[in-house]
Design a protein around this motif. Sequence first.
Motif, mmCIF file in Angstrom:
data_model
loop_
_atom_site.group_PDB
_atom_site.id
_atom_site.type_symbol
_atom_site.label_atom_id
_atom_site.label_comp_id
_atom_site.label_asym_id
_atom_site.label_seq_id
_atom_site.Cartn_x
_atom_site.Cartn_y
_atom_site.Cartn_z
ATOM 1 N N GLU A 180 4.522 -7.078 -7.534
ATOM 2 C CA GLU A 180 4.506 -5.865 -7.170
ATOM 3 C C GLU A 180 5.892 -5.252 -7.119
ATOM 4 O O GLU A 180 6.361 -4.282 -6.109
ATOM 5 C CB GLU A 180 3.977 -5.845 -5.881
ATOM 6 N N ARG A 181 6.780 -5.714 -8.099
ATOM 7 C CA ARG A 181 8.385 -5.406 -7.895
ATOM 8 C C ARG A 181 8.450 -3.584 -8.358
ATOM 9 O O ARG A 181 9.313 -3.273 -7.623
ATOM 10 C CB ARG A 181 9.123 -6.207 -9.030
ATOM 11 N N LYS A 182 7.461 -3.052 -8.775
ATOM 12 C CA LYS A 182 7.523 -1.743 -9.146
ATOM 13 C C LYS A 182 7.309 -0.880 -7.911
ATOM 14 O O LYS A 182 8.088 0.014 -7.722
ATOM 15 C CB LYS A 182 6.883 -1.388 -10.313
ATOM 16 N N ALA A 183 6.216 -1.271 -7.483
ATOM 17 C CA ALA A 183 5.545 -0.651 -6.029
ATOM 18 C C ALA A 183 6.712 -0.910 -4.972
ATOM 19 O O ALA A 183 7.126 -0.008 -4.100
ATOM 20 C CB ALA A 183 4.304 -0.955 -5.607
ATOM 21 N N LEU A 184 7.577 -2.125 -4.952
ATOM 22 C CA LEU A 184 8.353 -2.397 -3.707
ATOM 23 C C LEU A 184 9.777 -1.870 -4.215
ATOM 24 O O LEU A 184 10.755 -1.853 -3.321
ATOM 25 C CB LEU A 184 8.437 -3.913 -3.527
ATOM 26 N N GLY A 185 9.992 -1.318 -5.488
ATOM 27 C CA GLY A 185 11.448 -0.983 -5.897
ATOM 28 C C GLY A 185 12.199 -2.428 -5.715
ATOM 29 O O GLY A 185 13.368 -2.258 -5.663
ATOM 30 N N MET A 186 11.617 -3.557 -6.017
ATOM 31 C CA MET A 186 12.485 -4.727 -6.038
ATOM 32 C C MET A 186 13.690 -4.983 -6.915
ATOM 33 O O MET A 186 13.432 -4.580 -8.105
ATOM 34 C CB MET A 186 11.575 -5.770 -6.248
ATOM 35 N N ASN A 187 14.862 -5.362 -6.305
ATOM 36 C CA ASN A 187 15.741 -5.253 -7.190
ATOM 37 C C ASN A 187 16.643 -6.457 -6.572
ATOM 38 O O ASN A 187 16.475 -7.074 -5.859
ATOM 39 C CB ASN A 187 16.641 -4.034 -7.438
ATOM 40 N N ILE A 188 17.913 -6.753 -7.241
ATOM 41 C CA ILE A 188 18.718 -7.726 -6.812
ATOM 42 C C ILE A 188 19.235 -7.422 -5.258
ATOM 43 O O ILE A 188 19.410 -8.202 -4.626
ATOM 44 C CB ILE A 188 19.772 -8.005 -7.623
ATOM 45 N N ARG A 189 19.795 -6.160 -4.960
ATOM 46 C CA ARG A 189 20.056 -5.889 -3.868
ATOM 47 C C ARG A 189 19.226 -5.853 -2.814
ATOM 48 O O ARG A 189 19.291 -6.567 -1.615
ATOM 49 C CB ARG A 189 20.672 -4.433 -3.900
ATOM 50 N N LEU A 190 17.708 -5.543 -2.946
ATOM 51 C CA LEU A 190 16.855 -5.759 -2.044
ATOM 52 C C LEU A 190 16.516 -7.156 -1.701
ATOM 53 O O LEU A 190 16.479 -7.773 -0.606
ATOM 54 C CB LEU A 190 15.565 -4.928 -2.506
ATOM 55 N N ALA A 191 16.551 -7.948 -2.879
ATOM 56 C CA ALA A 191 16.319 -9.544 -2.842
ATOM 57 C C ALA A 191 17.458 -10.279 -2.060
ATOM 58 O O ALA A 191 17.008 -11.122 -1.070
ATOM 59 C CB ALA A 191 16.324 -9.975 -4.113
ATOM 60 N N LEU A 192 18.629 -9.939 -2.261
ATOM 61 C CA LEU A 192 19.846 -10.400 -1.181
ATOM 62 C C LEU A 192 19.551 -9.891 -0.015
ATOM 63 O O LEU A 192 19.743 -10.674 1.117
ATOM 64 C CB LEU A 192 21.272 -10.097 -2.098
ATOM 65 N N LYS A 193 19.549 -8.699 0.359
ATOM 66 C CA LYS A 193 19.085 -8.406 1.781
ATOM 67 C C LYS A 193 17.875 -8.950 2.370
ATOM 68 O O LYS A 193 18.099 -9.277 3.588
ATOM 69 C CB LYS A 193 18.833 -6.916 1.695
ATOM 70 N N SER A 194 16.925 -9.161 1.607
ATOM 71 C CA SER A 194 15.846 -9.811 2.287
ATOM 72 C C SER A 194 16.032 -11.303 2.574
ATOM 73 O O SER A 194 15.703 -11.910 3.760
ATOM 74 C CB SER A 194 14.617 -9.791 1.281
ATOM 75 N N ALA A 195 16.861 -12.017 1.768
ATOM 76 C CA ALA A 195 17.203 -13.424 1.849
ATOM 77 C C ALA A 195 18.200 -13.559 3.121
ATOM 78 O O ALA A 195 18.106 -14.434 3.899
ATOM 79 C CB ALA A 195 17.899 -13.981 0.712
ATOM 80 N N LYS A 216 0.964 -1.327 -0.025
ATOM 81 C CA LYS A 216 0.073 -0.192 0.184
ATOM 82 C C LYS A 216 0.971 1.320 0.102
ATOM 83 O O LYS A 216 0.531 2.398 -0.616
ATOM 84 C CB LYS A 216 -1.047 0.032 1.275
ATOM 85 N N THR A 217 1.792 1.212 1.034
ATOM 86 C CA THR A 217 2.766 2.620 0.911
ATOM 87 C C THR A 217 4.244 2.604 0.251
ATOM 88 O O THR A 217 4.465 3.546 -0.115
ATOM 89 C CB THR A 217 3.030 2.549 2.629
ATOM 90 N N GLY A 218 4.291 1.404 -0.084
ATOM 91 C CA GLY A 218 5.916 1.171 -0.863
ATOM 92 C C GLY A 218 6.918 1.444 0.028
ATOM 93 O O GLY A 218 8.106 1.492 -0.692
ATOM 94 N N ARG A 219 6.620 1.267 1.244
ATOM 95 C CA ARG A 219 7.763 1.579 2.077
ATOM 96 C C ARG A 219 8.479 0.243 2.308
ATOM 97 O O ARG A 219 7.789 -0.689 2.691
ATOM 98 C CB ARG A 219 7.335 2.087 3.645
ATOM 99 N N ARG A 220 9.914 0.402 2.353
ATOM 100 C CA ARG A 220 10.669 -0.974 2.369
ATOM 101 C C ARG A 220 10.802 -1.350 3.902
ATOM 102 O O ARG A 220 11.052 -2.525 3.975
ATOM 103 C CB ARG A 220 12.104 -0.674 1.863
ATOM 104 N N GLY A 221 10.617 -0.737 4.844
ATOM 105 C CA GLY A 221 10.497 -1.015 6.134
ATOM 106 C C GLY A 221 9.461 -2.013 6.558
ATOM 107 O O GLY A 221 9.777 -3.090 7.165
ATOM 108 N N TYR A 222 8.397 -1.879 6.073
ATOM 109 C CA TYR A 222 7.260 -2.895 6.008
ATOM 110 C C TYR A 222 7.457 -4.304 5.403
ATOM 111 O O TYR A 222 7.312 -5.185 5.677
ATOM 112 C CB TYR A 222 5.981 -2.416 5.355
ATOM 113 N N TRP A 223 8.022 -4.101 4.409
ATOM 114 C CA TRP A 223 8.507 -5.292 3.642
ATOM 115 C C TRP A 223 9.894 -5.981 4.387
ATOM 116 O O TRP A 223 9.447 -7.157 4.584
ATOM 117 C CB TRP A 223 9.379 -4.855 2.309
ATOM 118 N N TYR A 224 10.578 -5.344 4.971
ATOM 119 C CA TYR A 224 11.628 -6.069 5.716
ATOM 120 C C TYR A 224 11.089 -6.792 6.969
ATOM 121 O O TYR A 224 11.449 -7.783 7.550
ATOM 122 C CB TYR A 224 12.616 -5.211 6.119
ATOM 123 N N LEU A 225 10.209 -6.032 7.803
ATOM 124 C CA LEU A 225 9.524 -6.571 8.942
ATOM 125 C C LEU A 225 8.699 -7.943 8.506
ATOM 126 O O LEU A 225 8.772 -8.684 9.389
ATOM 127 C CB LEU A 225 8.350 -5.500 9.578
#
Length: 523
Positions: free
Chosen positions: A264-279, A226-235
């Motif tokens: 929702e990769r555009k809304a989340l700004g998903m990229n390889i760096r974010l994917a690796l951090k999440s993993a 909803k917000t596009g904030r990565r903080g919610y994604w990491y949580l």
Amino acid sequence: MQSRYRCVACHTSRTRLRLTELPAGCENEFCDSMTKPAKTASAAAMLAILLAGFVVLARHSVTGEPYFYDEADYLVATERGPLANALETSAIPIPALIDAGLHRGRASGQKAALSEWLRDSNDISFYRHWHGPLMFYYLDAVDAIAGRNERVNREAMLVFPLLTLLVAFCGCFLLLPESMQLPGAALTTALVSWHYVSVQPSEVAPHQLFALTFITSLVLLGGALKTGRRGYWYLSVAVAALAFVTMEVAFILVLVLLAAAWKERKALGMNIRLALKSAALFAGIVVILWPAALLRLSFLKGYMLHAYMAVFRKAVWGEVTLGGTWVWRLTHNPVHWALLIVSIVLFFRMKDLPTRRVAWPFLLYGCLMLLLVMRVATVTPRYDLPFAQAFDFFTGLVLTAALCRLRTPVMATAVAAICVSCFVATVIALGPRHEAPSRSAQVLEAVRREGVAGDRLLVPHDDLPVLHYYFPGAKLRPYDNAGPTAAELNDSDVLVETGLPVRIDKLRGGRASSVASNGDPIY
């Protein structure tokens, strides 16, 4: 100074002296009454009602009865301590487990022997029934504070559905448009928490904790979408890791997160760096809380167990058929299932629903989890928890968006009617309270009364964990549903029979004598 308020529908700021005037262009008929203090008071009153309803429904859910099958094994694992649960130093190597399953577990006559071998191995993951250790850390803390007590441990399990209620209520204020938050919070929370699976008889099991974690993760995922904030994604990823350390079926939650990351990769700004951090975040939390998951690949054992039961075992959860399971589900939760069907139709027909983006992960998760547990034939409520509350949250989000299109009095009446229906259906499903002692209590009482705990006991498979926990030094041997063999009888001193009342056969001294659970001899 005059206090200023903001309309929850059009966000126009006003002064206290002009509360009776609608802001220009605002068509919300209750706009003038929904100031921030009023909204806060309404939310507090609504939450109090929801909590009170849950307490009323769950008031008889806790008993002091002896632990039953699963609970007894879980308490054995808990008493080993958090370090043993984290490291699993006594775990059976995976190759040995596979070999035992293939050679000892395929023939029906060898299943009891397989169970006996697993218990003798002292594998702590077996006593956890191959679940993750997170709940067992919590139980260890409860035992350290309040002591080991059946009632206290079951009361401690109520913390999780209460927290789930709070997550559902607060989550609606994160996920819904501001004008929908109050009715949405009432409707969604009632669906999630005024539900038979939420207020089931409390038992020591990880399923309520798992429900809390997956609901929280999906709510945070919705916040990210909803917000596009990565903080919610990491949580959301972090809480998904907690779910994985709770139950092995959390891989479904991981799949939903992956689907959201792609869709929702555009809304989340998903990229390889974010994917690796999440993993890395997910793996780091799992390894910290459960080192054996990586060091011994213990998480694989849960999947191996499910594969073994699907291929080699029938009626694992009892004699209930799959058809009987669905009859039980539909008759115990008719309101929730009917509303789910309506919500799915609305979701696919009304393309402009403002909650679509945050609702679809709940629907996807519920469908995938339902497919996973489809073959689980049982009427035990906890086995519905992994999917039921995801469907409830989805239903609440969709119905809220649809009902808020109606005039406010009609919408409020519909929300109230649905909430009352959920409450009444749950009361009916719970049925009258039964005070009869359980089989576990009768078996333990009979063994103590006859003074046979030190003998070689031949016991039904379902009684084995209970006797093993309460009489840890007893010599126990299980027999399966087909009954004991002549060789098993010759090698035992005492036979505990199936059924009620509990009967104990003393096999020593030639002629066997039977004693019922009430102490009367049977000839």
